[in-house]
Design a protein around this motif. Structure first.
Motif, PDB file in Angstrom:
ATOM      1  N   PRO A  50       1.193   0.338  -9.172  1.00  0.00           N
ATOM      2  CA  PRO A  50       0.967  -0.477 -10.336  1.00  0.00           C
ATOM      3  C   PRO A  50      -0.389  -0.629 -10.745  1.00  0.00           C
ATOM      4  CG  PRO A  50       2.345  -1.563  -9.071  1.00  0.00           C
ATOM      5  CD  PRO A  50       1.950  -0.645  -8.175  1.00  0.00           C
ATOM      6  N   TYR A  51      -1.583  -0.640  -9.821  1.00  0.00           N
ATOM      7  CA  TYR A  51      -2.807  -0.986  -9.976  1.00  0.00           C
ATOM      8  C   TYR A  51      -3.720   0.220 -10.437  1.00  0.00           C
ATOM      9  CZ  TYR A  51      -1.631  -5.056  -7.162  1.00  0.00           C
ATOM     10  OH  TYR A  51      -1.261  -6.142  -6.951  1.00  0.00           O
ATOM     11  N   TYR A  52      -2.975   1.394 -10.969  1.00  0.00           N
ATOM     12  CA  TYR A  52      -3.632   2.470 -11.266  1.00  0.00           C
ATOM     13  C   TYR A  52      -2.889   3.049 -12.515  1.00  0.00           C
ATOM     14  CZ  TYR A  52      -5.081   2.210  -6.274  1.00  0.00           C
ATOM     15  OH  TYR A  52      -5.609   1.671  -5.135  1.00  0.00           O
ATOM     16  N   THR A  53      -3.906   3.983 -13.169  1.00  0.00           N
ATOM     17  CA  THR A  53      -3.278   4.601 -14.572  1.00  0.00           C
ATOM     18  C   THR A  53      -3.976   6.055 -14.657  1.00  0.00           C
ATOM     19  OG1 THR A  53      -5.379   3.735 -15.767  1.00  0.00           O
ATOM     20  CG2 THR A  53      -3.456   2.270 -15.598  1.00  0.00           C
ATOM     21  N   ILE A  54      -3.231   7.049 -15.476  1.00  0.00           N
ATOM     22  CA  ILE A  54      -3.460   8.213 -15.252  1.00  0.00           C
ATOM     23  C   ILE A  54      -4.955   8.369 -16.090  1.00  0.00           C
ATOM     24  CG2 ILE A  54      -3.003  10.505 -16.469  1.00  0.00           C
ATOM     25  CD1 ILE A  54      -0.930   9.392 -14.284  1.00  0.00           C
ATOM     26  N   GLY A  55      -5.881   9.053 -15.307  1.00  0.00           N
ATOM     27  CA  GLY A  55      -7.051   9.414 -15.811  1.00  0.00           C
ATOM     28  C   GLY A  55      -8.311   8.580 -15.029  1.00  0.00           C
ATOM     29  N   GLN A  56      -7.504   7.342 -14.444  1.00  0.00           N
ATOM     30  CA  GLN A  56      -8.701   6.422 -13.643  1.00  0.00           C
ATOM     31  C   GLN A  56      -9.519   7.295 -12.822  1.00  0.00           C
ATOM     32  OE1 GLN A  56      -6.360   3.105 -12.135  1.00  0.00           O
ATOM     33  NE2 GLN A  56      -8.423   2.663 -10.625  1.00  0.00           N
ATOM     34  N   ARG A  57     -10.796   6.771 -12.714  1.00  0.00           N
ATOM     35  CA  ARG A  57     -11.885   7.378 -12.044  1.00  0.00           C
ATOM     36  C   ARG A  57     -12.610   6.295 -10.953  1.00  0.00           C
ATOM     37  NH1 ARG A  57     -17.200   8.564 -11.696  1.00  0.00           N
ATOM     38  NH2 ARG A  57     -17.636   7.829 -13.916  1.00  0.00           N
ATOM     39  N   LYS A  58     -12.771   5.355 -11.711  1.00  0.00           N
ATOM     40  CA  LYS A  58     -13.558   4.059 -10.944  1.00  0.00           C
ATOM     41  C   LYS A  58     -12.490   3.240 -10.464  1.00  0.00           C
ATOM     42  CE  LYS A  58     -17.257   3.912 -14.309  1.00  0.00           C
ATOM     43  NZ  LYS A  58     -18.153   3.177 -15.370  1.00  0.00           N
ATOM     44  N   GLY A  59     -12.798   2.719  -9.373  1.00  0.00           N
ATOM     45  CA  GLY A  59     -12.033   1.668  -8.459  1.00  0.00           C
ATOM     46  C   GLY A  59     -11.074   2.260  -7.605  1.00  0.00           C
ATOM     47  N   LEU A  60     -11.053   3.606  -7.564  1.00  0.00           N
ATOM     48  CA  LEU A  60     -10.161   4.243  -6.547  1.00  0.00           C
ATOM     49  C   LEU A  60     -10.416   3.792  -5.264  1.00  0.00           C
ATOM     50  CD1 LEU A  60      -9.735   7.539  -7.818  1.00  0.00           C
ATOM     51  CD2 LEU A  60      -8.555   5.824  -8.391  1.00  0.00           C
ATOM     52  N   GLU A  61     -11.494   3.563  -4.589  1.00  0.00           N
ATOM     53  CA  GLU A  61     -12.094   3.114  -3.210  1.00  0.00           C
ATOM     54  C   GLU A  61     -11.792   4.268  -2.352  1.00  0.00           C
ATOM     55  OE1 GLU A  61     -10.574  -0.889  -2.581  1.00  0.00           O
ATOM     56  OE2 GLU A  61     -11.574  -1.594  -4.199  1.00  0.00           O
ATOM     57  N   ILE A  62     -11.710   5.396  -2.706  1.00  0.00           N
ATOM     58  CA  ILE A  62     -11.751   6.565  -1.628  1.00  0.00           C
ATOM     59  C   ILE A  62     -12.776   7.474  -1.949  1.00  0.00           C
ATOM     60  CG2 ILE A  62     -10.131   7.811  -3.531  1.00  0.00           C
ATOM     61  CD1 ILE A  62      -8.749   8.907  -0.891  1.00  0.00           C
ATOM     62  N   ALA A  63     -13.338   8.106  -0.633  1.00  0.00           N
ATOM     63  CA  ALA A  63     -14.745   9.048  -0.700  1.00  0.00           C
ATOM     64  C   ALA A  63     -13.931  10.182  -0.479  1.00  0.00           C
ATOM     65  CB  ALA A  63     -15.398   8.517   0.400  1.00  0.00           C
ATOM     66  N   LEU A  64     -14.078  11.264  -1.228  1.00  0.00           N
ATOM     67  CA  LEU A  64     -13.651  12.491  -1.211  1.00  0.00           C
ATOM     68  C   LEU A  64     -14.785  13.618  -1.248  1.00  0.00           C
ATOM     69  CD1 LEU A  64     -10.389  12.490  -3.241  1.00  0.00           C
ATOM     70  CD2 LEU A  64     -10.512  12.284  -0.882  1.00  0.00           C
ATOM     71  N   GLY A  65     -15.910  13.100  -1.468  1.00  0.00           N
ATOM     72  CA  GLY A  65     -17.085  14.027  -1.428  1.00  0.00           C
ATOM     73  C   GLY A  65     -17.214  14.561  -3.134  1.00  0.00           C
ATOM     74  N   ARG A  66     -16.601  14.013  -4.042  1.00  0.00           N
ATOM     75  CA  ARG A  66     -16.430  14.744  -5.324  1.00  0.00           C
ATOM     76  C   ARG A  66     -15.932  13.518  -6.135  1.00  0.00           C
ATOM     77  NH1 ARG A  66     -12.260  16.775  -2.569  1.00  0.00           N
ATOM     78  NH2 ARG A  66     -10.132  16.792  -3.509  1.00  0.00           N
TER      79      ARG A  66
ATOM     80  N   PRO B 255       0.769  -1.058   0.269  1.00  0.00           N
ATOM     81  CA  PRO B 255       0.148   0.020   0.028  1.00  0.00           C
ATOM     82  C   PRO B 255       0.620   1.259  -0.165  1.00  0.00           C
ATOM     83  CG  PRO B 255      -0.624  -1.390   1.491  1.00  0.00           C
ATOM     84  CD  PRO B 255       0.513  -2.051   1.259  1.00  0.00           C
ATOM     85  N   GLY B 256       0.330   2.219  -0.553  1.00  0.00           N
ATOM     86  CA  GLY B 256       0.890   3.607  -0.586  1.00  0.00           C
ATOM     87  C   GLY B 256      -0.061   4.757  -0.024  1.00  0.00           C
ATOM     88  N   TRP B 257       0.357   5.932  -0.836  1.00  0.00           N
ATOM     89  CA  TRP B 257      -0.687   6.984  -0.217  1.00  0.00           C
ATOM     90  C   TRP B 257      -1.224   7.589  -1.262  1.00  0.00           C
ATOM     91  CZ3 TRP B 257      -2.589   7.465   4.447  1.00  0.00           C
ATOM     92  CH2 TRP B 257      -1.632   7.090   5.548  1.00  0.00           C
ATOM     93  N   PHE B 258      -2.190   8.024  -1.442  1.00  0.00           N
ATOM     94  CA  PHE B 258      -3.065   8.990  -2.276  1.00  0.00           C
ATOM     95  C   PHE B 258      -2.759  10.318  -1.818  1.00  0.00           C
ATOM     96  CE2 PHE B 258      -6.572   5.760  -3.213  1.00  0.00           C
ATOM     97  CZ  PHE B 258      -6.159   5.555  -4.598  1.00  0.00           C
ATOM     98  N   VAL B 259      -2.313  11.295  -2.769  1.00  0.00           N
ATOM     99  CA  VAL B 259      -1.855  12.600  -2.257  1.00  0.00           C
ATOM    100  C   VAL B 259      -2.737  13.501  -3.105  1.00  0.00           C
ATOM    101  CG1 VAL B 259       0.253  12.081  -1.220  1.00  0.00           C
ATOM    102  CG2 VAL B 259       0.109  12.610  -3.837  1.00  0.00           C
ATOM    103  N   ASP B 260      -2.981  14.679  -2.697  1.00  0.00           N
ATOM    104  CA  ASP B 260      -3.525  15.779  -3.500  1.00  0.00           C
ATOM    105  C   ASP B 260      -2.469  16.323  -4.134  1.00  0.00           C
ATOM    106  OD1 ASP B 260      -2.358  17.553  -1.698  1.00  0.00           O
ATOM    107  OD2 ASP B 260      -4.314  18.183  -0.710  1.00  0.00           O
ATOM    108  N   ASN B 261      -2.768  17.486  -5.014  1.00  0.00           N
ATOM    109  CA  ASN B 261      -1.886  18.297  -5.974  1.00  0.00           C
ATOM    110  C   ASN B 261      -0.940  19.228  -4.837  1.00  0.00           C
ATOM    111  OD1 ASN B 261      -3.291  20.579  -5.011  1.00  0.00           O
ATOM    112  ND2 ASN B 261      -4.386  20.844  -6.947  1.00  0.00           N
ATOM    113  N   LYS B 262      -1.105  19.143  -3.821  1.00  0.00           N
ATOM    114  CA  LYS B 262      -0.036  19.601  -2.915  1.00  0.00           C
ATOM    115  C   LYS B 262       0.912  18.923  -2.079  1.00  0.00           C
ATOM    116  CE  LYS B 262      -2.872  23.818  -2.022  1.00  0.00           C
ATOM    117  NZ  LYS B 262      -3.726  24.502  -0.818  1.00  0.00           N
ATOM    118  N   GLY B 263       0.688  17.627  -2.573  1.00  0.00           N
ATOM    119  CA  GLY B 263       1.331  16.551  -2.149  1.00  0.00           C
ATOM    120  C   GLY B 263       0.923  15.877  -0.654  1.00  0.00           C
TER     121      GLY B 263
END
Length: 364
Positions: A231-247, A213-221
């Motif tokens: 490796p389980y993610y690709t640029i532009g991916q929206r589905k399957g992130l399994e994180i709730a940010l309210g947007r 596991p690693g960290w999701f970060v925002d554009n400020k790090g």
């Protein structure tokens, strides 16, 4: 000969045009679903191709290249994901593997030409052969062929370039191959069934302990949640992130060294510039002077009007003239003048792209 609709129609068309046809089927990767009968020792595509060759009365060979395919194409696919990039296995397979092996078999069997069921055609211009997008834009495969060198293109025959898929099916029906005409489509990536993440796990059993596991970060790090491993993610991916940010959240960047995945909104995926590397251009002067230059940044995407600047022997800077989004390092950028392929390159890391663009404004 893959045993499918397109290669089968190609064989029949070539025979009708007076060619003596020799069929070669490459056994590259044994996908479980291709073994439909218990105890079957060869995949369905090999059996179907051999049966068709028998009906047509043509010589047929099976090239067992499974080990080499794994070491060259599958290894590259895995390595790219392990670097945080999104690979194009078909782009690599055509020049490094499929067409090279076809040429070798053509030499062994004294064949002057090679042919496949790709939906595209060739056209000569100023002494160069160019790949032309197929008439059926839903099946056009010119995007995958940009790395083919001139010496291979000069041996090629593409019979399906002026046909639609439906016309090819109807052609097979008329020739008495009703069952073949009703066949399904081939898989987008021939060696993967289902999700590529499961494939990575099957080929790299220690991936979840090695990377983890690693960290999701925002554009400020700033850390905003945990992910399963870059490796389980690709640029532009929206589905399957399994994180709730309210947007809605999208993958903006992947940092393999830090095992971080940057998330943001759709607007942050948009860009005016792109850096590409390891380019192969048929005629650089023509590319630079092309008034209608456009680039496709992924398969099935619409060509985006652009201009190009040469930075050095390895890199090009691309400026888009309409909206471009989700630039994924590792994917191919293929340049077109209308339907004619002028060349291509691999999308590079976009880190520092704003500074690179600012430093090279005079070139664009």
């Amino acid at each position: 000969m893959s045993g499918g609709i397109d290669s089968s129609a190609t064989c029949i068309m070539l025979q009708e045009q007076g060619y003596e046809v020799v069929g070669v089927t490459m056994r590259t990767w044994d996908v479980p679903s291709k073994f439909s009968t218990p105890g079957q020792t060869e995949p369905d595509d090999v059996l179907e191709a051999r049966a068709l060759a028998g009906k047509l009365g043509i010589e047929h060979h099976v090239a067992d290249v499974r080990e080499e395919f794994k070491e060259v194409i599958v290894k590259h696919f895995i390595d790219e994901y392990m670097k945080g990039r999104t690979p194009n296995p078909c782009v690599m397979c055509n020049p490094l593997f499929k067409e090279r092996i076809l040429c070798e078999w053509a030499d062994q069997t004294n064949c002057a030409h090679i042919s496949t069921g790709h939906y595209c055609r060739l056209e000569e211009h100023n002494g160069h052969l160019y790949i032309i997008a197929g008439d059926d834009m839903t099946k056009d495969q010119s995007y995958f062929l940009w790395k083919l060198p001139q010496e291979i293109l000069r041996r090629f025959i593409f019979p399906l370039g002026t046909y639609t898929k439906q016309e090819v099916r109807e052609y097979l029906r008329q020739k008495g191959f009703e069952t073949k005409a009703q066949g399904g489509e081939s898989m987008e990536i021939c060696f993967i069934e289902g999700d590529y993440r499961d494939f990575l796990r099957s080929q790299c059993p220690d991936i979840d302990t090695k990377i983890g596991p690693g960290w999701f970060v925002d554009n400020k790090g700033l850390k905003i949640g945990q992910h399963k491993g870059f490796p389980y993610y690709t640029i532009g991916q929206r589905k399957g992130l399994e994180i709730a940010l309210g947007r809605p959240a999208y993958v903006l960047r992947i940092n393999a060294e830090k095992n971080t995945v940057m998330l943001g909104d759709a607007e942050e995926l948009k860009t005016e510039y792109m850096l590409v590397e390891d380019y192969q251009i048929t005629d650089m002067q023509e590319l630079m002077q092309c008034k209608d230059l456009a680039v496709r940044i992924r398969y099935r995407s619409k060509p985006i009007p652009c201009r190009v600047a040469v930075l050095d022997e390895k890199h090009l800077l691309v400026r888009f003239y309409s909206e471009a989004s989700a630039i994924a390092p590792g994917q191919s950028a293929v340049f077109y003048d209308g339907r004619r392929v002028l060349g291509g390159a691999f999308i590079a890391s976009q880190r520092g792209i704003r500074k690179i663009a600012a430093d090279n404004q005079d070139k664009l």
